[in-house]
Design a protein around this motif. Structure first.
Motif, short mmCIF file in Angstrom:
data_model
loop_
_atom_site.label_atom_id
_atom_site.label_comp_id
_atom_site.label_asym_id
_atom_site.label_seq_id
_atom_site.Cartn_x
_atom_site.Cartn_y
_atom_site.Cartn_z
N GLY A 150 0.86 -1.17 0.01
CA GLY A 150 -0.12 -0.11 -0.11
C GLY A 150 0.69 1.35 -0.01
N SER A 151 1.79 1.38 0.85
CA SER A 151 2.80 2.47 0.81
C SER A 151 3.20 2.58 -0.57
N VAL A 152 3.98 1.61 -1.17
CA VAL A 152 4.66 1.49 -2.58
C VAL A 152 3.60 2.31 -3.47
N LEU A 153 2.19 1.73 -3.37
CA LEU A 153 1.44 2.37 -4.49
C LEU A 153 1.15 3.78 -4.25
N ARG A 154 1.07 4.04 -3.03
CA ARG A 154 0.74 5.59 -2.69
C ARG A 154 2.03 6.26 -3.10
N PHE A 155 3.05 5.84 -3.16
CA PHE A 155 4.61 6.48 -3.57
C PHE A 155 4.71 6.63 -4.84
N LEU A 156 4.23 5.64 -5.77
CA LEU A 156 4.37 5.64 -7.41
C LEU A 156 3.12 6.68 -7.86
N ALA A 157 2.12 6.65 -6.97
CA ALA A 157 1.05 7.56 -7.50
C ALA A 157 1.21 9.09 -7.20
N ALA A 158 2.11 9.32 -6.13
CA ALA A 158 2.83 10.73 -5.74
C ALA A 158 3.78 10.92 -6.84
N MET A 159 4.47 10.12 -7.10
CA MET A 159 5.87 10.53 -7.92
C MET A 159 5.11 10.97 -9.21
N ILE A 160 4.11 10.58 -10.01
CA ILE A 160 3.54 10.86 -11.10
C ILE A 160 3.23 12.62 -11.14
N GLU A 161 2.76 13.21 -10.23
CA GLU A 161 2.75 14.46 -10.02
C GLU A 161 3.99 15.15 -9.50
N PRO A 162 4.63 16.09 -10.20
CA PRO A 162 5.63 16.63 -9.53
C PRO A 162 5.69 17.18 -8.27
N THR A 163 4.50 18.31 -7.96
CA THR A 163 4.26 18.78 -6.60
C THR A 163 4.06 17.91 -5.76
N GLU A 164 3.32 16.66 -5.69
CA GLU A 164 3.02 15.61 -5.01
C GLU A 164 4.58 14.99 -4.58
N ALA A 165 5.09 14.61 -5.63
CA ALA A 165 6.44 14.16 -5.54
C ALA A 165 7.35 14.84 -4.67
N ALA A 166 7.54 16.16 -4.96
CA ALA A 166 8.45 17.08 -4.25
C ALA A 166 8.05 16.85 -2.66
N ILE A 167 6.65 17.19 -2.39
CA ILE A 167 6.06 17.14 -1.10
C ILE A 167 5.75 16.19 -0.18
N LEU A 168 5.13 15.00 -0.92
CA LEU A 168 4.89 13.82 -0.26
C LEU A 168 5.76 12.67 -0.51
N GLY A 169 6.43 12.73 -1.60
CA GLY A 169 7.53 11.71 -1.71
C GLY A 169 8.59 11.27 -0.53
N PRO A 170 9.35 12.20 -0.06
CA PRO A 170 10.29 11.91 1.14
C PRO A 170 9.43 11.40 2.28
#
Length: 321
Positions: A150-170
Motif C-alpha cells: 500500500g505504501s509503495v502504491l501511494r508512493f508511485l501515485a505521488a511520483m507521477i505528479e511533480p508537486t506531490e513528488a516533491a512534498i509527499l515523496g520523502p
C-alpha cells in the motif's frame, strides 16, 4: 510488527499489482535506470532477460513491481519480485539474473539507502520497544506484505505528479523504510545498519576500501584499521562479503572502471590507470574474466542495453549502476 494486518482478496491484490506496474511503466520510460526528483530514488526498466550478470549494489532497497530478479550470493538464492524486495545493507558483489521481456518488462524501484533516515527510524523503534535481536546480514530478501504494498502504491501515485513528488515523496519513502525495518527480517537489517561488533568493523573497512580503491591497499593495512588481526579480518570479511579482501578490491576496481568508460567515454587504458591498475593488459584479462566481454565489447553492450544515469552524488560506494 503490527498485530492488525490488512487482508485483500486475491482480485484486489492483483488489481493493486497492475496499478503499481502501470504507474511504474510511466515513471520508467527508458531501459535502464531512470532518474527522479528524489536524489536517492531511481526507477528501473529492463526489456530483456539477463543471465548471471556480475553486479555490485550500493546499500539500498530494490522493490520489483513486475518481473523477477534472482541474486546468487554465498550459496543462497535471493528472489526479489512482486512478493519480495531486496535489502542490501553493505555493498557486496554477487551474480544476478532477470526475468523480463519487451512485452512484459521488469519494472522496479531502486532506493539508495539513506543511513540517517534508517538510523532515525531504528532509534524510534528501539524507544518504543519494537527492537528484537537479530543476526546482521549484508543482504536480505524481505516479504512484501499488504501494508508495504500500500505504501509503495501511494508512493508511485505521488511520483507521477511533480508537486506531490516533491512534498509527499520523502514522507512516503520514510513510510516504506518503516515497514521494511519493522518486518520479519527487520531485526537482521537493523543489526546490520547498527554496524556493531565484527560485522560493523568489516562494514567500516568496506567504506574505507570504496573510498580508496585506487590506492595500493594491503590486507594488513585494512585489518589494522579495522582493529583486527589479519587472520580474523580474513574470516569476518569473507563471512560478510563471501570473498577475500583482495578479490573484493579487484571487483570494486573493475566495476568502477566499467562505469568510467561508459559515463566518461575514456579508454580502457585510462580507466585501468584511474582505478589503480599498473598493467593495462592485466586489467583487460581480469575485466574479461569478470564480465565475460572485453572492455570495448562491454561498454558497447552497456550503452545499447541501458540508460546509465550519472553517479549518485551522495553515495560513498562504488556500484555497478
Amino acid at each position: 510488527m503490527p498485530d492488525y494486518p490488512i487482508h485483500y482478496a486475491p482480485q484486489e491484490r492483483e488489481q493493486q499489482r497492475q496499478r503499481m506496474a502501470s504507474l511504474l511503466e510511466q515513471l520508467a520510460p527508458n531501459e535502464g535506470y531512470n532518474l527522479t526528483s528524489l536524489p536517492g530514488v531511481r526507477f528501473l526498466r529492463s526489456n530483456r532477460a539477463l543471465k548471471l550478470v556480475p553486479v555490485l549494489y550500493d546499500p539500498g532497497i530494490v522493490i520489483v513491481c513486475q518481473g523477477r530478479k534472482r541474486g546468487f550470493f554465498g550459496g543462497q538464492t535471493y528472489v526479489y519480485d512482486e512478493n519480495h524486495c531486496l535489502v542490501v545493507s553493505v555493498p557486496v558483489p554477487f551474480t544476478m539474473e532477470t526475468d523480463a521481456s519487451l512485452e512484459e518488462p521488469l519494472l522496479a524501484i531502486y532506493m539508495h539507502l539513506d543511513f540517517k533516515l534508517a538510523a532515525d527510524l531504528m532509534l524510534q523503534l528501539d524507544q518504543l520497544g519494537a527492537a528484537a535481536p537479530g543476526k546482521p546480514q549484508g543482504m536480505l530478501s524481505t516479504a512484501m506484505d499488504q501494508r508495504l504494498n500500500g505504501s509503495v502504491l501511494r508512493f508511485l501515485a505521488a511520483m507521477i505528479e511533480p508537486t506531490e513528488a516533491a512534498i509527499l515523496g520523502p514522507a512516503l519513502v520514510r513510510e516504506i523504510y518503516f515497514h521494511i525495518l519493522n518486518s520479519e527480517q527487520g531485526p537482521s537489517m537493523r543489526a546490520a545498519l547498527a554496524m556493531q561488533g565484527q560485522f560493523g568493523k568489516v562494514a567500516r573497512a568496506l567504506r574505507q576500501l570504496h573510498a580508496r580503491y585506487s590506492e595500493n591497499l594491503t590486507v594488513e593495512q585494512l585489518a589494522s584499521e579495522a582493529g583486527m588481526s589479519v587472520p580474523a579480518f580474513h574470516v569476518h570479511f569473507k563471512s560478510v562479503t563471501n570473498t577475500s579482501p583482495m578479490q573484493y578490491l579487484k571487483s570494486t576496481r573493475l566495476h568502477q572502471a566499467r562505469l568510467l568508460m561508459v559515463r566518461n567515454s575514456i579508454t580502457a587504458a585510462a580507466a585501468s590507470s584511474e582505478v589503480g591498475y599498473d598493467s593495462p593488459s592485466q586489467f583487460s584479462r581480469e575485466f574479461k574474466r569478470l564480465f565475460g566481454n572485453s572492455p570495448v565489447e562491454e561498454v558497447k553492450r552497456m550503452r545499447a542495453d541501458f540508460a546509465v544515469p550519472p553517479a549518485h552524488a551522495a553515495s560513498v560506494f562504488v556500484s555497478s549502476h
